[in-house]
Write a protein that holds these residues in place. Structure first.
Motif, PDB file in Angstrom:
ATOM      1  N   SER A  50      -5.214 -23.226 -62.215  1.00 29.70           N
ATOM      2  CA  SER A  50      -5.965 -21.979 -62.108  1.00 29.70           C
ATOM      3  C   SER A  50      -7.233 -22.085 -62.930  1.00 29.70           C
ATOM      4  CB  SER A  50      -5.126 -20.794 -62.601  1.00 29.70           C
ATOM      5  OG  SER A  50      -4.967 -20.845 -63.994  1.00 29.70           O
TER       6      SER A  50
ATOM      7  N   ALA B 131       5.627 -20.035 -51.519  1.00 27.30           N
ATOM      8  CA  ALA B 131       5.226 -20.344 -52.891  1.00 27.30           C
ATOM      9  C   ALA B 131       5.513 -19.202 -53.872  1.00 27.30           C
ATOM     10  CB  ALA B 131       3.738 -20.705 -52.929  1.00 27.30           C
TER      11      ALA B 131
ATOM     12  N   LYS C  10       3.840 -16.037 -53.482  1.00 26.33           N
ATOM     13  CA  LYS C  10       2.631 -15.196 -53.565  1.00 26.33           C
ATOM     14  C   LYS C  10       2.931 -13.722 -53.284  1.00 26.33           C
ATOM     15  CE  LYS C  10       0.509 -17.533 -50.300  1.00 26.33           C
ATOM     16  NZ  LYS C  10       1.620 -18.407 -49.842  1.00 26.33           N
TER      17      LYS C  10
ATOM     18  N   PHE D 108      -3.627 -21.460 -58.001  1.00 25.85           N
ATOM     19  CA  PHE D 108      -2.872 -22.235 -57.007  1.00 25.85           C
ATOM     20  C   PHE D 108      -1.393 -22.158 -57.339  1.00 25.85           C
ATOM     21  CE2 PHE D 108      -7.096 -23.982 -56.956  1.00 25.85           C
ATOM     22  CZ  PHE D 108      -7.340 -24.252 -55.627  1.00 25.85           C
ATOM     23  N   MET D 109      -0.587 -21.769 -56.348  1.00 24.65           N
ATOM     24  CA  MET D 109       0.862 -21.656 -56.569  1.00 24.65           C
ATOM     25  C   MET D 109       1.636 -22.618 -55.688  1.00 24.65           C
ATOM     26  SD  MET D 109       1.594 -17.595 -57.061  1.00 24.65           S
ATOM     27  CE  MET D 109       3.323 -17.945 -57.374  1.00 24.65           C
ATOM     28  N   LEU D 110       2.761 -23.088 -56.232  1.00 23.99           N
ATOM     29  CA  LEU D 110       3.661 -23.964 -55.484  1.00 23.99           C
ATOM     30  C   LEU D 110       5.067 -23.757 -56.037  1.00 23.99           C
ATOM     31  CD1 LEU D 110       3.718 -26.267 -53.341  1.00 23.99           C
ATOM     32  CD2 LEU D 110       3.471 -27.871 -55.244  1.00 23.99           C
ATOM     33  N   ASN D 111       6.036 -23.520 -55.167  1.00 28.09           N
ATOM     34  CA  ASN D 111       7.438 -23.341 -55.583  1.00 28.09           C
ATOM     35  C   ASN D 111       7.615 -22.347 -56.720  1.00 28.09           C
ATOM     36  OD1 ASN D 111       8.244 -25.302 -53.716  1.00 28.09           O
ATOM     37  ND2 ASN D 111       7.847 -26.955 -55.188  1.00 28.09           N
TER      38      ASN D 111
ATOM     39  N   HIS E 137      -4.384 -18.143 -47.429  1.00 27.92           N
ATOM     40  CA  HIS E 137      -4.110 -19.549 -47.138  1.00 27.92           C
ATOM     41  C   HIS E 137      -5.403 -20.340 -47.139  1.00 27.92           C
ATOM     42  CE1 HIS E 137      -0.156 -18.624 -45.174  1.00 27.92           C
ATOM     43  NE2 HIS E 137       0.094 -19.822 -45.664  1.00 27.92           N
TER      44      HIS E 137
ATOM     45  N   GLY F 107      -1.610 -20.824 -51.877  1.00 30.88           N
ATOM     46  CA  GLY F 107      -0.422 -21.667 -51.925  1.00 30.88           C
ATOM     47  C   GLY F 107       0.257 -21.639 -50.580  1.00 30.88           C
TER      48      GLY F 107
ATOM     49  N   ILE G  17       2.603 -21.665 -61.128  1.00 29.21           N
ATOM     50  CA  ILE G  17       1.155 -21.850 -61.054  1.00 29.21           C
ATOM     51  C   ILE G  17       0.870 -23.303 -61.391  1.00 29.21           C
ATOM     52  CG2 ILE G  17      -1.047 -21.256 -62.123  1.00 29.21           C
ATOM     53  CD1 ILE G  17       0.123 -18.438 -62.540  1.00 29.21           C
ATOM     54  N   VAL G  18       0.265 -24.012 -60.442  1.00 31.47           N
ATOM     55  CA  VAL G  18       0.023 -25.431 -60.672  1.00 31.47           C
ATOM     56  C   VAL G  18      -1.399 -25.689 -61.155  1.00 31.47           C
ATOM     57  CG1 VAL G  18       1.848 -26.312 -59.185  1.00 31.47           C
ATOM     58  CG2 VAL G  18      -0.368 -25.767 -58.180  1.00 31.47           C
TER      59      VAL G  18
END
Ligand code: ADP
Ligand code: ADP
Length: 228
Positions: free
Chosen positions: A218, A40, A42, A209-212, A195, A36, A215-216
């Motif tokens: 996986s 994000a 992490k 996958f992480m965002l803000n 990254h 992410g 988990i968006v």
């Protein structure tokens, strides 16, 4: 069965939520990549997994025990985990001493320490500098030593925060070889923050996958990296 099981985990700083994970299972004896952009969440997630930081709410089960109350530094649960940061710190003494350290504090017998340290020095290709002062070695070597120090006691869990971010390709290859060794030979569950999508694809069994703080996406690498 999973090594970590997360349910409804939330963490905020100064009223701002930086981590909000509904559910995440992390597989045992596998490599899980966490990808992410910067910010994000992490590193925050790694710190919570490691018991260094406490979540605001939610549950985190490790080895059948809820870690959310935070476990103390000397706790046996934490002693079964190891973490490597992006910019490793070398301790005083030789390269050998640096790697032996994690076995010494776990009170391993002297002959066991010698055998394991020498074995891993061989593996990272640094046996020839075993007796050099750790403060005098290059960045790439330091990162290999930091990972060796984290792996040498065969932790149940190895948490890696961008371990290859600033390394040249030869050192990246060495680090990746070590990660595979930890999984295959030591049965360690590896959680790798990176990254680098190619690295996740090469090394991981499972990618998150992480965002803000969320988990968006996986899933198993086979599925994650074959869908368009
Ligand atoms: P990543 O590792 O994905 O770059 P981090 O977990 O380091 O993300 O940070 C997630 C968010 O939390 C960022 O917005 C960061 O500024 C914030 N944050 C992290 N640690 C702290 C802290 N100790 N105090 C305040 N904010 C923090
Ligand atoms: P030798 O006695 O012939 O050096 P050892 O089995 O004692 O053989 O050790 C082999 C290598 O392991 C040493 O050359 C050194 O690199 C490393 N080593 C072993 N023990 C130590 C120690 N206590 N401190 C530093 N290095 C050590």
């Amino acid at each position: 069965s999973p090594v970590f099981e997360i349910q409804g985990l939330v963490k905020g700083f100064n009223g701002k939520t930086v981590l909000d994970i509904e559910h995440l299972s992390i597989g045992s004896k596998a490599v899980t990549a966490i990808i992410g952009p910067s910010g994000a969440g992490k590193s925050t997630l790694l710190s919570i997994l490691n018991g260094l930081m406490k979540a605001d709410v939610g549950s985190l089960i490790f080895e059948g025990q809820d870690m959310i109350e935070g476990v103390k530094l000397g706790d046996p649960l934490r002693r079964s985990m190891a973490m490597v940061f992006q910019n490793p710190v070398m301790f005083q003494g030789t390269v050998y001493d640096n790697i032996a350290y994690s076995l010494k504090i776990r009170k391993a017998p002297e002959n066991d320490i010698k055998e394991k340290v020498n074995e891993i020095l061989e593996l990272i290709g640094l046996k020839h500098i075993a007796l050099q002062k750790a403060g005098t070695i290059s960045g790439g070597e330091a990162q290999r030593i930091a990972l060796a120090r984290a792996m040498v006691f065969r932790p149940k869990v190895l948490l890696l925060d961008e371990p290859t971010a600033s390394l040249d390709p030869a050192n990246v290859m060495q680090i990746e070889k070590l990660i595979v060794h930890a999984k295959k030979e030591f049965g360690t569950s590896v959680i790798l923050v990176t990254h680098n999508m190619f690295q996740a694809r090469r090394l991981a069994d499972y990618t998150v996958f992480m965002l803000n703080g969320n988990i968006v996406e996986s899933g198993d690498n086979e599925r994650i990296f074959t869908n368009p």
